[in-house]
Every structure is written in C-alpha cells, then in structure tokens.
Motif scaffolding. Structure first.
Motif, PDB file in Angstrom:
ATOM      1  N   SER A   1       0.781  -1.088   0.030  1.00  0.00           N
ATOM      2  CA  SER A   1       0.011   0.100  -0.050  1.00  0.00           C
ATOM      3  C   SER A   1       1.043   1.180  -0.138  1.00  0.00           C
ATOM      4  O   SER A   1       0.530   2.066  -0.746  1.00  0.00           O
ATOM      5  CB  SER A   1      -0.901   0.149   1.261  1.00  0.00           C
ATOM      6  N   VAL A   2       1.806   1.352   0.935  1.00  0.00           N
ATOM      7  CA  VAL A   2       2.746   2.472   1.071  1.00  0.00           C
ATOM      8  C   VAL A   2       3.660   2.769  -0.451  1.00  0.00           C
ATOM      9  O   VAL A   2       3.897   3.773  -0.797  1.00  0.00           O
ATOM     10  CB  VAL A   2       3.554   2.473   1.951  1.00  0.00           C
ATOM     11  N   LEU A   3       4.067   1.366  -0.818  1.00  0.00           N
ATOM     12  CA  LEU A   3       4.917   1.411  -2.123  1.00  0.00           C
ATOM     13  C   LEU A   3       4.012   2.063  -3.356  1.00  0.00           C
ATOM     14  O   LEU A   3       4.402   2.856  -4.065  1.00  0.00           O
ATOM     15  CB  LEU A   3       5.337   0.267  -2.428  1.00  0.00           C
ATOM     16  N   LEU A   4       2.664   1.962  -3.533  1.00  0.00           N
ATOM     17  CA  LEU A   4       1.989   2.251  -4.318  1.00  0.00           C
ATOM     18  C   LEU A   4       1.236   3.606  -4.195  1.00  0.00           C
ATOM     19  O   LEU A   4       1.154   4.349  -5.027  1.00  0.00           O
ATOM     20  CB  LEU A   4       0.838   1.269  -4.557  1.00  0.00           C
ATOM     21  N   HIS A   5       0.976   3.945  -2.960  1.00  0.00           N
ATOM     22  CA  HIS A   5       0.409   5.198  -2.618  1.00  0.00           C
ATOM     23  C   HIS A   5       0.907   5.572  -1.194  1.00  0.00           C
ATOM     24  O   HIS A   5       0.554   5.583  -0.354  1.00  0.00           O
ATOM     25  CB  HIS A   5      -1.191   5.012  -2.361  1.00  0.00           C
ATOM     26  N   PRO A   6       2.332   6.362  -1.265  1.00  0.00           N
ATOM     27  CA  PRO A   6       2.662   6.795  -0.071  1.00  0.00           C
ATOM     28  C   PRO A   6       2.051   8.062   0.610  1.00  0.00           C
ATOM     29  O   PRO A   6       2.539   8.362   1.588  1.00  0.00           O
ATOM     30  CB  PRO A   6       4.253   7.428  -0.656  1.00  0.00           C
ATOM     31  N   GLY A   7       1.037   8.518  -0.176  1.00  0.00           N
ATOM     32  CA  GLY A   7       0.467   9.657   0.319  1.00  0.00           C
ATOM     33  C   GLY A   7       0.718  10.847  -0.624  1.00  0.00           C
ATOM     34  O   GLY A   7       1.641  11.054  -1.282  1.00  0.00           O
TER      35      GLY A   7
ATOM     36  N   LEU B   1      -4.494   1.009  -7.956  1.00  0.00           N
ATOM     37  CA  LEU B   1      -4.124   0.296  -8.996  1.00  0.00           C
ATOM     38  C   LEU B   1      -5.102   0.813 -10.119  1.00  0.00           C
ATOM     39  O   LEU B   1      -4.691   1.298 -11.159  1.00  0.00           O
ATOM     40  CB  LEU B   1      -4.198  -1.236  -9.041  1.00  0.00           C
ATOM     41  N   LEU B   2      -6.224   0.820  -9.908  1.00  0.00           N
ATOM     42  CA  LEU B   2      -7.313   1.460 -10.849  1.00  0.00           C
ATOM     43  C   LEU B   2      -7.093   2.924 -11.126  1.00  0.00           C
ATOM     44  O   LEU B   2      -7.289   3.246 -12.390  1.00  0.00           O
ATOM     45  CB  LEU B   2      -8.822   1.323 -10.416  1.00  0.00           C
ATOM     46  N   GLN B   3      -6.927   3.579 -10.064  1.00  0.00           N
ATOM     47  CA  GLN B   3      -6.629   5.155 -10.080  1.00  0.00           C
ATOM     48  C   GLN B   3      -5.228   5.464 -10.719  1.00  0.00           C
ATOM     49  O   GLN B   3      -5.098   6.427 -11.426  1.00  0.00           O
ATOM     50  CB  GLN B   3      -6.865   5.780  -8.924  1.00  0.00           C
ATOM     51  N   ALA B   4      -4.222   4.755 -10.334  1.00  0.00           N
ATOM     52  CA  ALA B   4      -2.639   5.250 -10.736  1.00  0.00           C
ATOM     53  C   ALA B   4      -2.292   4.536 -12.138  1.00  0.00           C
ATOM     54  O   ALA B   4      -1.503   5.050 -12.942  1.00  0.00           O
ATOM     55  CB  ALA B   4      -1.968   4.854  -9.691  1.00  0.00           C
ATOM     56  N   TYR B   5      -2.901   3.537 -12.430  1.00  0.00           N
ATOM     57  CA  TYR B   5      -2.553   2.595 -13.586  1.00  0.00           C
ATOM     58  C   TYR B   5      -3.944   2.076 -14.164  1.00  0.00           C
ATOM     59  O   TYR B   5      -3.987   1.017 -14.691  1.00  0.00           O
ATOM     60  CB  TYR B   5      -1.800   1.354 -13.324  1.00  0.00           C
TER      61      TYR B   5
END
Length: 427
Positions: free
Chosen positions: A288-294, A348-352
């Motif tokens: 979670s943090v790797l994909l979305h650190p904030g 995943l859906l939002q970033a990629y």
C-alpha cells in the motif's frame, strides 16, 4: 544517595554466578525492579545519570559475560541459554528508559555508557556460531541493539554501523527474524532526512549509510530465500515486510534504488494470498505504501525519483497483484484486512487505469473466480457485470467508499450476503 543501596540490595537477591540452578527472582520481578531503577536513573542530572547507568547494568553485564563461556563443544545448555537471554533482555529494558534523557555537553549519555559496557558481551554473542544458533539469545541481543539505536541515535553511529554489519552476517547464516527489526530501527532513527547533510538515501550518518546500502539488499535476498524454502514462516514474512515498510517511510530510495525491490514486491504479492493475519497485514501495508505513499509524499522529490522503480514493479507484477487482491477478497483474506486489500485495488485502478481496468475485467471473467474450491458458482453473470460497472466507473469511487464496496463484494463472494448488497453502491 539512596539509589546505590537500592541497586546493591537488588543485586544481593540474585543467585551467585555459576549457580544456574539456584532459585532466584523471576524474570517478571527482575524486570519490574530494573524498570523502576531505570526510571530513577533517567531523572538524575546528566553527570550522575552516566555513573548510575553503569552501576545499574553492571550485574547484568557481568552475569552475561560469565554465561558466554561455553561448557562443552556441544554448545550451551538450555538453562544457560535462558539465563543469557534474560540478562540481555534486562539490559535492553533498562536502556529503553534512557531514550528521553537530554544530553549534556562533555558528559557521556547514560545509554552510551550502557552500550559500551555491554559491548563485549554483545560481541561475544554475535561472533560465536554456537550462540548465533540460539534464537532466544539472538532475539535478546537484537532487543539491546534496537534499544541502543533509539536511545543514542546518531551519537553512536560508528558502533551501530558495526551492529548493522553484524546482524547482516548473522541473518544470512541463521535467518533470525529479529535481525530485520534492527535494520528497521536503524533506518527509522537515521533516515527521513532531507537536509543537505543527509546522504544519498536520506541517511544522516555516512557510516550508517554505507552499512545499510550493503545490508538491505543482502538481507532482503536472504529473507526471500528463507521464505522460498519455508513458506509457512509467518514471523519471517512479517518482519521482512515490516522492515520494507519502514524503509519506504524513512528512506525510500534506499530500497527503491536497490535490485531487491522487484523480487520483494513479488514476494509481498505472494504473501497476500495467505490466510494468516500477521504476514498478510504486513505485506498489504508494504504494498500500500509503495503504491500510494500519500499525496504529500508522492509530490516530494524523493518519491519522484522512486516512481520509475515502482512503475517497473507494477509493469512486471501488477496483473499478478490484481489477481491476488481480488481472489483474496473473495476467499482467503482475513476479515480485518478486507478494506486494506480493496484500497490496493483502488490504487491500481486510479494510478494505472489502462492496464488495471483490463486486469480487473479479466479476473471477474475467470471461471475460478471467486474461489477455485467454489468454482465461481457464487456469482451470477449479472453480479459480475455490476461489480465491474461500479469498480470501473468514471469518476471512480472515493477511496473510503471503494473500500466499503470491496468489503461488500467479499461478503457476496463468500455467500455472506446477497446481490442486494451491491445496490447501495450503484446510487
């Protein structure tokens, strides 16, 4: 004036050195006394605190040094192992109370005094193959290292650089999970810096930066090899991803700039398929943090430099991650992790969006979804279409609502709810 007699009285209650079978205070009793005395030491003026700290740990260090002498080539006896781990745990317990002692110029901090006094005993453990083979002793040693890192911080950087090298060697040989906690603590204490004096990875002390640059990829590789050989080792998995999470929080470039990241990401994805809470929770937190650190962290220069490595991981293993998340929601994921796993899907859906939307539809279309054991029989074609329509709608659901949606999809797949559970998410 009364502290020294109290320490003398506490020491007088202990059995003589070398008499392991003699009755003595239980560990809980000794811990309570040590904590009480350590609290008093921490409140003393700096000059008095240093000498009192040395007096406090002296009997523990002396007993540990005595126990280090092996009685036979076969290795330490069980009672000897238990006694040594007890003494080291007590050193760690007392050192933890020195964390908030304000340093005074020209006076050695009490935690530093404790560390130097215990150093020979700690080295005796770390340099002995027989003691390295004792998990309880190594865990206690690592507790001392973690406590000293938090209490002394950068003031003992050279010693702690040696600690990092030592635990790396022990971990590669024995794979004691506690060694990973030492690396995580070192990163937390020395990382997170953005000043000009910080190293290339945000580590303030050059000696620690060099030690960690070597230790992190090697210990990740050893841990992953251990999990490949022993997939059921939940403690090793938990400690590995807890260390990875700490790296991402305090020194992301140290991990993202390493060759260890892609296989570590893949290992985390594999662990998310488990049913046991601890490894799943740690793996999900890491991913979670790797994909979305904030939002704030993602906009920082540090994470901008890490984006390429993260995108590479998703390019290699993103589809596997989507499959794992959706299958886990439907079947294996512990209940209190359902929203966290759904949050990964949302990221995943939002970033990629382009590949992730395709992956999502493909998983929902699989004949073995939601469960290979159930043969997918719990979801009708209409349910699948509704789930896809809600999940892939533009603009997408806010993260909290998507997490709630994911939990409801999990309930539907597990036969704990009917199709009506999807109605609220279509409004």
């Amino acid at each position: 004036a009364t502290l020294a007699p109290l320490m003398d009285a506490a020491e007088a209650c202990l059995p003589p050195l070398g008499q392991l079978a003699s009755p003595g205070p239980a560990l809980e009793e000794r811990t309570a006394v040590a904590q009480g005395l350590a609290r008093v030491v921490a409140l003393l003026p700096p000059a008095d605190a240093a000498s009192a700290a040395a007096r406090l740990v002296a009997p523990m260090v002396a007993r540990a040094a005595h126990l280090l002498h092996l009685p036979a080539a076969a290795g330490p006896a069980p009672e000897q192992t238990e006694a040594l781990s007890t003494e080291l745990q007590l050193v760690a317990t007392t050192m933890k109370f020195m964390d908030n002692v304000s340093p005074a110029e020209g006076v050695t901090p009490p935690a530093m005094v404790m560390l130097k006094d215990a150093w020979s005993a700690l080295q005796g453990v770390s340099q002995s193959a027989a003691w390295q083979a004792q998990p309880a002793v190594v865990e206690a040693m690592c507790e001392v290292y973690c406590a000293s890192l938090r209490a002394t911080k950068a003031r003992a950087a050279e010693l702690h650089a040696q600690v990092v090298g030592s635990v790396m060697t022990i971990f590669e040989a024995r794979r004691h999970p506690a060694c990973l906690a030492v690396i995580g603590t070192a990163v937390e204490v020395c990382g997170g810096a953005a000043s000009a004096s910080a190293g290339a990875h945000g580590i303030t002390e050059p000696a620690m930066a060099r030690a960690l640059e070597t230790a992190v990829p090697r210990m990740c590789a050893a841990a992953m090899a251990g999990l490949a050989a022993e997939p059921a080792n939940q403690e090793l998995a938990r400690c590995l991803f807890d260390m990875g999470h700490t790296l991402l929080m305090f020194a992301p470039e140290l991990l993202c700039g390493s060759q260890a990241l892609p296989p570590l990401f893949q290992t985390a994805v594999s662990c998310m398929r488990l049913r046991e809470l601890d490894p799943v929770r740690s793996a999900v937190k890491f991913v979670s943090v790797l994909l979305h650190p904030g939002d704030k962290a993602r906009a920082s220069a540090t994470w901008q430099r890490c984006r390429g490595a993260v995108d590479h991981c998703v390019g290699q293993h993103g589809e596997e991650l989507m499959v794992t998340c959706l299958m886990a929601l439907a079947d294996s994921c512990p209940r209190n992790q359902l929203r966290s796993v759904a949050s990964v899907v949302h990221t995943l859906l939002q970033a990629y969006p382009a590949p992730a939307h395709q992956w999502f539809v493909q998983v929902l279309s699989r004949p073995d979804f939601p469960s290979a054991t159930a043969g997918g029989a719990t979801l009708s074609e209409t349910d699948r279409q509704v789930i896809c329509r809600i999940a892939l709608a533009q603009p997408g659901l806010p993260r909290p609502r998507f997490e709630s949606f994911g939990a409801d999809v999990a309930a539907l797949c597990r036969r704990e709810a009917t199709s009506d559970v999807l109605l609220a998410h279509q409004m």
